[in-house]
Scaffold this active site. Structure first.
Site, PDB file in Angstrom:
ATOM      1  N   ASP A   8       0.886  -1.151   0.000  1.00  0.00           N
ATOM      2  CA  ASP A   8       0.000   0.000   0.000  1.00  0.00           C
ATOM      3  C   ASP A   8       0.939   1.220   0.000  1.00  0.00           C
ATOM      4  O   ASP A   8       2.132   1.078   0.301  1.00  0.00           O
ATOM      5  CB  ASP A   8      -0.842  -0.044   1.285  1.00  0.00           C
ATOM      6  CG  ASP A   8      -1.690   1.187   1.464  1.00  0.00           C
ATOM      7  OD1 ASP A   8      -2.350   1.603   0.516  1.00  0.00           O
ATOM      8  OD2 ASP A   8      -1.684   1.749   2.580  1.00  0.00           O
ATOM      9  N   ASP A  10      -0.077   5.108   0.833  1.00  0.00           N
ATOM     10  CA  ASP A  10      -0.331   6.115   1.870  1.00  0.00           C
ATOM     11  C   ASP A  10      -0.358   5.480   3.259  1.00  0.00           C
ATOM     12  O   ASP A  10      -1.181   4.613   3.532  1.00  0.00           O
ATOM     13  CB  ASP A  10      -1.680   6.790   1.604  1.00  0.00           C
ATOM     14  CG  ASP A  10      -1.684   7.552   0.284  1.00  0.00           C
ATOM     15  OD1 ASP A  10      -0.778   8.369   0.104  1.00  0.00           O
ATOM     16  OD2 ASP A  10      -2.567   7.316  -0.540  1.00  0.00           O
TER      17      ASP A  10
END
Ligand code: B16
Ligand code: MG
Length: 217
Positions: A8, A10
């Site tokens: 991922d 952020d």
């Protein structure tokens, strides 16, 4: 046998989750919907428009699609102004060693972020070259917690989902990883990331050997 890492962006690779929060908070206040960090947890990992819809629902406000597009664009402009000054120093601790170790071990690496700004941020951080592939969120039909983005990452890497370790800071992401059949690593608090297969409180604690031992069990 683990063959790949699926990241991922952020809140995992860089602290842009904080900038998303600031940009949404500013937008929320401008339309009379103030909210706090606890509410913001629900926005992590989900797309720009889904985030806006959640905020409008929370504030009990109805808007036309056109108004929503304008607000989403405004939020992204605030966000872009905040991330513009990002540099290589903004990669979170532990991430660069993890990327390097993964490469040394011959593991493949993918980015599975809901953010349309993903490739730009990787460039700013100077780590684009570590990634074999980036899932384009514009090509997805469903957002996290749907497993689609992770299944797509595995497909683009030419590996099976069960051969991947996924790293996430949002519960929506952990749910998606689990549904895809990947080994889910949560970065954050246990009360939020309650269904992660393995949990660390900060990226600094990420160690490839420990991850592989737990995932291969
Ligand atoms: P953008 P991730 C997600 O990225 C963020 O967590 C979420 O807060 C944001 O709304 C979403 O990306 C869309 O981002 O507006 O830049 O397209 O956590 O999946 O890396
Ligand atoms: Mg995230």
């Amino acid at each position: 046998m683990i063959k790949a890492l699926v990241f991922d962006l952020d809140g995992v690779i860089t602290d842009s989750a904080e900038y998303h929060y600031q940009a949404w908070k500013q937008l929320g206040e401008s339309i009379g919907i103030p909210f706090d960090r606890a509410f913001n947890e629900q926005l992590k990992g989900i797309s720009r428009m889904d985030s806006l819809n959640k905020i409008l629902e929370y504030g009990n406000k109805h808007m036309s699609q056109e108004e929503k597009e304008l607000l989403a664009t405004k939020k992204n402009e605030t966000y872009l102004a905040l991330i513009e000054r990002m540099t290589e120093n903004d990669v979170l601790p532990g991430i660069l060693p993890l990327l390097k170790q993964a490469r040394e071990k011959g593991l493949k690496i993918a980015l599975a972020s809901a953010s349309k700004n993903g490739p730009f941020i990787l460039e700013r951080l100077g780590i684009s070259d570590y990634f074999d592939t980036i899932v384009n969120p514009e090509h997805l039909t469903k957002g996290k917690p749907d497993p689609e983005i992770y299944c797509k990452a595995a497909e683009q890497l030419h590996v099976q989902a069960y051969e991947c370790i996924g790293l996430e800071d949002a519960q929506s992401g952990i749910e998606g990883l689990n549904a895809a059949g990947m080994f889910s690593v949560g970065i954050g608090k246990e009360d939020i990331l309650y269904s992660a297969n393995y949990l660390v409180d900060t990226t600094e604690k990420l160690d490839l050997n420990s991850l592989l031992i737990h995932a291969n069990k």
